[in-house]
Write a protein that holds these residues in place. Structure first.
Motif: not given
Length: 218
Positions: A112-123
């Protein structure tokens, strides 16, 4: 401006850095990561001054993890592998899978696209990406600010294990005094351009990162 900051970071140190907003905590991390340059003073790693290191080699050993994650506009898999590729390291997929599981992202679809992750998932993804380099020093800037309590505890447990097993050193900027007590064995307080608790010379050797900054722009 920083006022003659002197500190030594030993391998395995877990340092929590506290202080009011606007005092330059993030700037100090960026100076240690050599993303910003010191105006004067000395910064050494494993006994060698920063000027003697190629920036890429320094950043393999000293990784800065900002509060706001920086993601490629592609997949989770690409984002996990990018730091390894940039530093010409083999991407360790089994370790990546293990780390993602430990931070609560084991079920995440890597396609999946990283842009679609939540802020916490990206962290958390950004943190895993840095750990895959197996750095000597990890500079953490409010890296759990977007996480719920359970996810925050998972990240803390992982990092404490890595400090013990890998002799990883941490400098962790946090505004949470309780978190600072949980994760640290040393405390830095930055206020008015002065760092309290530092020792003589910012020196990271096999025995520590060392260095001193005499004045620097925030």
């Amino acid at each position: 401006m920083f006022d003659r900051i002197n500190a030594t970071i030993l391998m395995g140190d877990r340092i929590a850095m506290l202080g009011p907003s606007g005092q330059g905590k993030s700037t100090l991390l960026r100076l240690l990561a050599r993303l910003d340059l010191i105006d004067s003073g000395r910064l050494t790693l494993h006994g060698k001054e920063s000027a003697g290191w190629h920036p890429s080699d320094w950043r393999k050993k000293v990784c800065y993890v900002p509060q706001l994650p920086v993601m490629l506009p592609t997949t989770v898999a690409d984002n996990l592998a990018v730091a390894s590729k940039l530093h010409q390291r083999k991407f360790d997929k089994p370790l990546a899978l293990e780390l993602m599981e430990q931070v609560g992202l084991g079920e995440l679809d890597w396609n999946q696209k990283a842009a679609d992750l939540s802020g916490g998932q990206k962290q958390r993804l950004q943190l895993v990406r840095s750990l895959l380099l197996r750095p000597d020093l990890l500079l953490l800037d409010e890296v759990t600010s977007a996480l719920d309590g359970q996810s925050k505890q998972a990240v803390e447990r992982l990092l404490m294990r890595w400090c013990e097993q890998e002799r990883l050193s941490l400098v962790w900027v946090t505004h949470e005094e309780q978190q600072a007590r949980r994760v640290s064995n040393r405390l830095w307080i930055l206020e008015g351009g002065t760092l309290v608790e530092g020792s003589t010379a910012v020196v990271i050797e096999r025995s520590g990162l060392s260095g001193a900054s005499e004045g620097g722009q925030e």
